[in-house]
Scaffold this active site. Sequence first.
Site, PDB file in Angstrom:
ATOM      1  N   SER A 170       0.808  -1.221   0.000  1.00 44.27           N
ATOM      2  CA  SER A 170       0.000   0.000   0.000  1.00 44.27           C
ATOM      3  C   SER A 170       0.837   1.264   0.000  1.00 44.27           C
ATOM      4  O   SER A 170       0.315   2.358   0.212  1.00 44.27           O
ATOM      5  CB  SER A 170      -0.939   0.000   1.211  1.00 44.27           C
ATOM      6  N   GLY A 171       2.143   1.124  -0.220  1.00 41.89           N
ATOM      7  CA  GLY A 171       3.016   2.290  -0.228  1.00 41.89           C
ATOM      8  C   GLY A 171       3.014   2.998   1.109  1.00 41.89           C
ATOM      9  O   GLY A 171       2.885   2.387   2.167  1.00 41.89           O
ATOM     10  N   ALA A 207      -0.090   2.893   3.991  1.00 43.50           N
ATOM     11  CA  ALA A 207      -0.331   1.854   4.993  1.00 43.50           C
ATOM     12  C   ALA A 207       0.029   2.366   6.380  1.00 43.50           C
ATOM     13  O   ALA A 207       0.959   3.175   6.531  1.00 43.50           O
ATOM     14  CB  ALA A 207       0.480   0.608   4.660  1.00 43.50           C
ATOM     15  N   PRO A 208      -0.672   1.909   7.427  1.00 48.01           N
ATOM     16  CA  PRO A 208      -0.329   2.347   8.786  1.00 48.01           C
ATOM     17  C   PRO A 208       1.045   1.849   9.210  1.00 48.01           C
ATOM     18  O   PRO A 208       1.724   2.492  10.008  1.00 48.01           O
ATOM     19  CB  PRO A 208      -1.437   1.727   9.647  1.00 48.01           C
ATOM     20  N   ASN A 209       1.449   0.695   8.686  1.00 48.09           N
ATOM     21  CA  ASN A 209       2.766   0.136   8.986  1.00 48.09           C
ATOM     22  C   ASN A 209       3.467  -0.133   7.647  1.00 48.09           C
ATOM     23  O   ASN A 209       3.026  -0.972   6.875  1.00 48.09           O
ATOM     24  CB  ASN A 209       2.646  -1.157   9.782  1.00 48.09           C
ATOM     25  N   LYS A 231      10.197  -3.053   8.877  1.00 47.27           N
ATOM     26  CA  LYS A 231       8.798  -2.706   9.082  1.00 47.27           C
ATOM     27  C   LYS A 231       8.719  -1.598  10.109  1.00 47.27           C
ATOM     28  O   LYS A 231       9.184  -1.742  11.250  1.00 47.27           O
ATOM     29  CB  LYS A 231       7.990  -3.911   9.544  1.00 47.27           C
ATOM     30  N   ASP A 238      -3.077 -12.138   9.647  1.00 41.23           N
ATOM     31  CA  ASP A 238      -3.296 -11.556   8.314  1.00 41.23           C
ATOM     32  C   ASP A 238      -2.482 -12.267   7.235  1.00 41.23           C
ATOM     33  O   ASP A 238      -1.774 -11.639   6.446  1.00 41.23           O
ATOM     34  CB  ASP A 238      -2.943 -10.065   8.343  1.00 41.23           C
TER      35      ASP A 238
END
Length: 519
Positions: free
Chosen positions: A91-92, A95-97, A113, A207
């Site tokens: 998500s580039g 993304a939240p992380n 990460k 996930d």
Amino acid sequence: MGCCESSLFTELGAKKDNPNQQQPQQQENHHKQPPFNHHPISTNTSPSSSSLPNGVSIVDGDEPPSFTEYSLSDLKAATNNFSSEFIVSESGDKAPNVVFKGRLQNGRWIAVKKFSKTAWPDPKQFAEEAGGVGKLRDSKLANLIGYCCDGDERLLVAEYMHNDTLAKHLFHWEHQTIEWAMRLRVALHIAESLDYCSSKGRALYHDLNGYRVLFDENGDPRLSCFGLMKNSSDGKSYSTNLAYTPPEYLRNGRVTSESVIFSVGTILLDLLSGKHIPPSHALDMIRGKNILILMDSHLDGKFSTEEATVVIELASQCLQNEPGERPDLKTLIDTLSPLQSKADVPSHVMLGIPKHEETPSTPQRPLSPMGEACQRRDLTAIHKILVTTHYRDDEGTNELSFQEWTQQMRDMLEARKRGDFAFRDTDFKAAISCYSQFIDVGTMVSPTVYARRSLCYLLNDQPDAALRDAMQAQCVYPDWPTAFYMQSVALSKLEMHKDAADMLNEAAGLEEKRQRHGR
């Protein structure tokens, strides 16, 4: 043939035209031991390892190092200050992380990460969770090799996988889709890696999806270690579309080992169809006996109907609404193992990708102290050697008539003298300025001055300029080993590792030649 005669001038010219391009900063690693019992990162025991930062092992292709804590400066340097150009997560930067690729000073590629600021407020809890995952070591995992807690920053550091994700190869392929036998290999590797984690007390995987399955330098599938930790201390375990989420998670927000099996079922559907089909839709197709419609049309019928039927049945079992009706990991492995074919065909061949080649770990020729220092990029040792050798290799490169000893000439030699004092005293910026005055006059040419300024540029994080000076030194003195050695270090800093290894061997060969002739 050295760089002086190669096309590297063109490449460097292109880089010079982009003044905004940043080079990774040279940083000294300051590894700290984690607040729990882990071994420090294993070090190279060869003589050349003595100058490496404490707790660093040599580059990719070897065993993953033991789990350790990295400083934030290490990871900033490795990722060019967390540049958006280094983002590899799907998500580039939205993304939240976010996951970045990076390269440590020792050459090892890493995946980093970066959690959101509020994800893990308690640094001790984060360190303990990361430490539990960091104990795992398996060839079918992209192993966790470290973490960082610095202020509000929370980061995980894992082995970097060079050949993208399963999602990329299934849904966004460019040259060829994954052949059937390779899909079966991926399915088995996922089951085996989860079984290994479960055997070590890490049964929960959060996930699980096609972006969590990665391909290493040999094209072999590996499971990302990042899924073994939640995205936050008390947050959601699933960030994908709710249509792919285990039903019990939707009911109570808890992840169990049976939830992981459900996620395996969604990946089996991905492998069968080449598409990300919602499980409910796929189950409707299976109940309607529309098996051929489910299969990936890009396989062009090149699959065994019997094997596909087995995998479809296994996927439908994994996707049962009731957790207790799903198979366990042992059943998955027992079902998938007999379906494996082409065991003698390397994964990279089945994926249709070139095998990742690593730089030779040892040179083809024995190295002098200068060669060893350049091989390990020990700039301090190189500096000491250049100070000691002084200008003895410049003999014969300049023959000046009496008329040339002008005031300008005396000023130029004075500039070189000031440069030598600055170089000796490790004032490398001043040395660059003084040596540049000497070079710009152009009356005398000195390969030693070019070599010294090359080192100064390296110590000021300017490998492009360092390489140009080393190449100029070679042009002045074509058979001078030091010119080739300095090119090797600069090429290595520019991540041109194959060229760096070739240059190192060429320098060693020139030194051998000099020794045979008694020079």
